[in-house]
Structures are given as structure tokens and as C-alpha cells.
Design a protein around this motif. Structure first.
Motif, PDB file in Angstrom:
ATOM      1  N   PRO A  58       0.773  -1.421  -0.150  1.00 42.06           N
ATOM      2  CA  PRO A  58      -0.035  -0.148  -0.090  1.00 42.06           C
ATOM      3  C   PRO A  58       0.746   1.321  -0.114  1.00 42.06           C
ATOM      4  O   PRO A  58       0.517   2.324  -0.538  1.00 42.06           O
ATOM      5  N   ARG A  59       2.023   1.467   0.725  1.00 40.14           N
ATOM      6  CA  ARG A  59       2.705   2.465   0.774  1.00 40.14           C
ATOM      7  C   ARG A  59       3.717   2.642  -0.680  1.00 40.14           C
ATOM      8  O   ARG A  59       4.293   3.603  -0.655  1.00 40.14           O
ATOM      9  N   GLY A  60       3.750   1.551  -1.113  1.00 38.50           N
ATOM     10  CA  GLY A  60       4.789   1.690  -2.651  1.00 38.50           C
ATOM     11  C   GLY A  60       4.088   1.465  -3.797  1.00 38.50           C
ATOM     12  O   GLY A  60       4.633   1.294  -4.530  1.00 38.50           O
ATOM     13  N   SER A  61       2.789   1.572  -3.656  1.00 37.27           N
ATOM     14  CA  SER A  61       1.861   1.410  -5.017  1.00 37.27           C
ATOM     15  C   SER A  61       1.795   2.853  -5.746  1.00 37.27           C
ATOM     16  O   SER A  61       1.220   3.821  -4.658  1.00 37.27           O
ATOM     17  N   TRP A  62       1.848   3.065  -6.739  1.00 36.41           N
ATOM     18  CA  TRP A  62       1.354   4.553  -7.692  1.00 36.41           C
ATOM     19  C   TRP A  62       0.992   3.799  -9.174  1.00 36.41           C
ATOM     20  O   TRP A  62       1.241   2.730  -9.476  1.00 36.41           O
ATOM     21  N   VAL A  63      -0.031   4.623  -9.238  1.00 41.88           N
ATOM     22  CA  VAL A  63      -0.641   4.357 -10.602  1.00 41.88           C
ATOM     23  C   VAL A  63      -0.529   5.376 -11.565  1.00 41.88           C
ATOM     24  O   VAL A  63      -0.302   6.655 -11.053  1.00 41.88           O
ATOM     25  N   ALA A  64      -0.595   5.164 -12.674  1.00 42.48           N
ATOM     26  CA  ALA A  64      -0.859   6.488 -13.842  1.00 42.48           C
ATOM     27  C   ALA A  64      -2.105   6.409 -14.320  1.00 42.48           C
ATOM     28  O   ALA A  64      -2.685   5.532 -14.727  1.00 42.48           O
ATOM     29  N   ALA A  74       3.079   1.050 -10.823  1.00 46.40           N
ATOM     30  CA  ALA A  74       4.200   0.466 -10.319  1.00 46.40           C
ATOM     31  C   ALA A  74       4.193   0.065  -8.987  1.00 46.40           C
ATOM     32  O   ALA A  74       3.724   0.771  -7.973  1.00 46.40           O
ATOM     33  N   LEU A  75       4.546  -1.019  -8.631  1.00 46.38           N
ATOM     34  CA  LEU A  75       4.414  -1.639  -7.310  1.00 46.38           C
ATOM     35  C   LEU A  75       5.988  -1.479  -6.669  1.00 46.38           C
ATOM     36  O   LEU A  75       6.881  -2.262  -7.007  1.00 46.38           O
ATOM     37  N   TRP A  76       6.144  -0.872  -5.774  1.00 49.48           N
ATOM     38  CA  TRP A  76       7.545  -0.770  -5.094  1.00 49.48           C
ATOM     39  C   TRP A  76       7.574  -1.200  -3.529  1.00 49.48           C
ATOM     40  O   TRP A  76       6.816  -1.293  -2.906  1.00 49.48           O
ATOM     41  N   GLY A  77       8.781  -1.993  -3.274  1.00 51.23           N
ATOM     42  CA  GLY A  77       9.056  -2.339  -2.050  1.00 51.23           C
ATOM     43  C   GLY A  77       9.836  -1.484  -1.324  1.00 51.23           C
ATOM     44  O   GLY A  77      10.895  -1.143  -1.939  1.00 51.23           O
ATOM     45  N   LEU A  78       9.563  -0.891  -0.213  1.00 54.67           N
ATOM     46  CA  LEU A  78      10.104   0.246   0.158  1.00 54.67           C
ATOM     47  C   LEU A  78      11.173  -0.357   1.494  1.00 54.67           C
ATOM     48  O   LEU A  78      10.540  -1.210   2.316  1.00 54.67           O
ATOM     49  N   PRO A  79      11.978   0.017   1.880  1.00 57.36           N
ATOM     50  CA  PRO A  79      12.936  -0.236   2.939  1.00 57.36           C
ATOM     51  C   PRO A  79      12.178   0.174   4.360  1.00 57.36           C
ATOM     52  O   PRO A  79      11.277   1.086   4.548  1.00 57.36           O
ATOM     53  N   GLY A  80      12.086  -1.003   5.090  1.00 60.09           N
ATOM     54  CA  GLY A  80      11.415  -0.838   6.470  1.00 60.09           C
ATOM     55  C   GLY A  80       9.959  -1.068   6.228  1.00 60.09           C
ATOM     56  O   GLY A  80       9.197  -0.976   7.289  1.00 60.09           O
ATOM     57  N   GLY A 135       3.791   1.976 -25.308  1.00 62.02           N
ATOM     58  CA  GLY A 135       3.992   3.007 -26.290  1.00 62.02           C
ATOM     59  C   GLY A 135       3.519   4.383 -26.201  1.00 62.02           C
ATOM     60  O   GLY A 135       3.653   5.068 -26.842  1.00 62.02           O
ATOM     61  N   ARG A 136       2.743   4.579 -24.956  1.00 68.82           N
ATOM     62  CA  ARG A 136       2.447   5.752 -24.682  1.00 68.82           C
ATOM     63  C   ARG A 136       3.143   6.745 -23.451  1.00 68.82           C
ATOM     64  O   ARG A 136       2.396   7.547 -23.089  1.00 68.82           O
ATOM     65  N   GLY A 137       4.286   6.250 -23.157  1.00 66.45           N
ATOM     66  CA  GLY A 137       4.864   6.699 -22.221  1.00 66.45           C
ATOM     67  C   GLY A 137       4.476   6.292 -20.742  1.00 66.45           C
ATOM     68  O   GLY A 137       5.094   7.288 -19.595  1.00 66.45           O
ATOM     69  N   VAL A 138       3.474   5.586 -20.413  1.00 67.89           N
ATOM     70  CA  VAL A 138       3.173   5.340 -19.185  1.00 67.89           C
ATOM     71  C   VAL A 138       4.131   4.727 -18.096  1.00 67.89           C
ATOM     72  O   VAL A 138       4.319   5.051 -17.203  1.00 67.89           O
ATOM     73  N   GLY A 139       4.895   3.443 -18.586  1.00 70.16           N
ATOM     74  CA  GLY A 139       5.859   2.803 -17.805  1.00 70.16           C
ATOM     75  C   GLY A 139       6.882   3.846 -17.721  1.00 70.16           C
ATOM     76  O   GLY A 139       7.438   3.803 -16.574  1.00 70.16           O
ATOM     77  N   GLY A 140       7.294   4.670 -18.587  1.00 68.64           N
ATOM     78  CA  GLY A 140       8.552   5.457 -18.307  1.00 68.64           C
ATOM     79  C   GLY A 140       8.227   6.490 -17.350  1.00 68.64           C
ATOM     80  O   GLY A 140       9.081   7.074 -16.345  1.00 68.64           O
ATOM     81  N   ALA A 141       7.000   6.965 -17.429  1.00 69.40           N
ATOM     82  CA  ALA A 141       6.691   8.133 -16.446  1.00 69.40           C
ATOM     83  C   ALA A 141       6.518   7.376 -14.924  1.00 69.40           C
ATOM     84  O   ALA A 141       6.769   8.212 -14.144  1.00 69.40           O
ATOM     85  N   LEU A 142       5.874   6.445 -14.934  1.00 67.66           N
ATOM     86  CA  LEU A 142       5.972   5.576 -13.587  1.00 67.66           C
ATOM     87  C   LEU A 142       7.330   5.416 -13.172  1.00 67.66           C
ATOM     88  O   LEU A 142       7.660   5.517 -11.962  1.00 67.66           O
ATOM     89  N   LEU A 143       8.282   4.890 -13.743  1.00 65.37           N
ATOM     90  CA  LEU A 143       9.474   4.698 -13.462  1.00 65.37           C
ATOM     91  C   LEU A 143      10.393   5.922 -13.027  1.00 65.37           C
ATOM     92  O   LEU A 143      10.909   5.810 -12.026  1.00 65.37           O
TER      93      LEU A 143
END
Length: 201
Positions: A58-64, A74-80, A135-143
Motif C-alpha cells: 500500500p505504501r509503495g503502489s503508484w498508478v498512472a 508501479a509496485l515498489w517494495g520500500l525499505p522498512g 508505447g504511450r509513455g506510461v511505464g517511463g513516467a511511472l519509472l
């Protein structure tokens, strides 16, 4: 085609299904997911898998969001912030829906991936990144969004690329391959690491 205007934000709890659906579309042909998730009812199963992952991050999830719809995540695992046992157990029925009788084999594969994961130094872990329409830049923007946050923390980032075609894309963002991860009887992932970038000035 003109690139859509993207809003990057955290998903609402009510949007977990939409997030999982977007990621299921993004990973429809992914070699690792196709290897681990049974082919029968694949889309339903992989949607359950991504719902599980989203609920545990929940703390490491972002959507475009583009045109009012979730276009990628993008689902990130955050330290701690490692998922607790209770949360894992609470959402474990989603794993059973995803893998069914293939759960033991999937677990062995996940253990191979986890054993290759560096334990130190502290870092951000890009667990999942996908765009429903490529191909619409979504992945790059999230990264870029996630990397900027990791850089602001002064922390490196780590990921496993499940597709060889994506390795040069990640390299353009500063990642470098560190090792191959070979799944038993399955495809090979590329572990990649990126050191933080300091802001100028």
C-alpha cells in the motif's frame, strides 16, 4: 498518437481491482508470469496475483491515470515496509486463486528469485511495473516518478527484468545487470541495480 496527460498518484483501496486488471493486461505475454501461472483461466488468475501484490504494497503502489482510467502501475517494495504475516495471511486466498495446485511450484520459483535479492544496502525494490497500453509513455513516467523518490532518499534501486527486451530500456534509466536468475525449468530473469543520482547543486 499524442501522449496522454498522465496523473501519477497512489491508488484508492476501491481501485485495487482496476490496478490488478491493468497489470494483468501488461503482463499477458510476460515469460515469467506465463511460466508460473497456470494457462487455464490465465487472465483471471494473474489478476488475482496482482491484486495480492497491490494489497501488500500500500505504501509503495503508484498508478498512472489517463483520461480517468488507470493506464499502468508501479509496485515498489520500500525499505522498512515489508508486508507483515497477518496481512499476507489475510490476502492469501488471492494466491490460491492465482496458482491453485501449482502453488508449491510457484513458491519454489519465488524462493529462487528471493534468494538472489540483495539484502544490503537498503534500497527501493521495483517489484512490478506495467502499462496496459504500451508505447504511450506510461511505464517511463511511472519509472521516473519512483526513481526520483528513491534518489531523494539517497537510496539505490533494484529490479528483476523478466523480459530480455526490457534490459536495454532499464539501462537507459541507469540500471546495470548484476546476475542472471534461472527459474527451475523456466525462463531467466536479469537482476539489475541502480545507484542513486544526486540532484545538481
Amino acid at each position: 498518437m499524442q501522449a496522454p496527460t498522465l496523473e501519477i498518484r497512489r491508488p484508492l483501496r476501491s481501485e485495487v481491482g482496476a490496478v490488478a486488471g491493468a497489470l494483468a493486461t501488461a503482463f499477458d505475454a510476460d515469460p515469467v508470469t506465463r511460466h508460473m501461472v497456470p494457462a487455464q483461466d490465465y487472465r483471471r488468475r494473474v489478476t488475482s496475483l496482482f491484486a495480492f501484490e497491490t494489497l501488500l504494497a500500500p505504501r509503495g503502489s503508484w498508478v498512472a491515470v489517463a483520461d480517468g482510467a488507470i493506464a499502468g502501475a508501479a509496485l515498489w517494495g520500500l525499505p522498512g515496509h515489508k508486508p507483515g504475516l497477518l496481512a499476507t495471511l489475510r490476502h492469501s486466498p488471492l494466491l490460491l486463486r492465482a496458482f491453485g495446485r501449482a502453488l508449491p511450484a510457484a513458491y519454489r520459483g519465488l524462493q529462487v528469485i528471493e534468494s538472489a535479492h540483495p539484502k544490503s544496502p537498503r534500497h527501493w525494490y521495483l517489484q512490478t511495473l506495467g502499462a496496459a497500453v504500451p508505447g504511450r509513455g506510461v511505464g517511463g513516467a511511472l519509472l521516473r516518478h519512483g526513481l526520483a523518490r528513491a534518489d531523494a532518499d539517497g537510496l539505490p534501486t533494484y529490479l528483476e527484468s523478466s523480459s530480455p527486451a526490457n534490459v536495454p530500456i532499464y539501462e537507459r534509466f541507469g540500471f546495470r545487470p548484476t546476475r542472471d536468475i534461472v527459474l527451475p525449468g523456466g525462463p531467466t530473469l536479469t537482476a539489475m541495480w541502480r545507484e542513486p543520482v544526486s540532484s545538481p547543486g
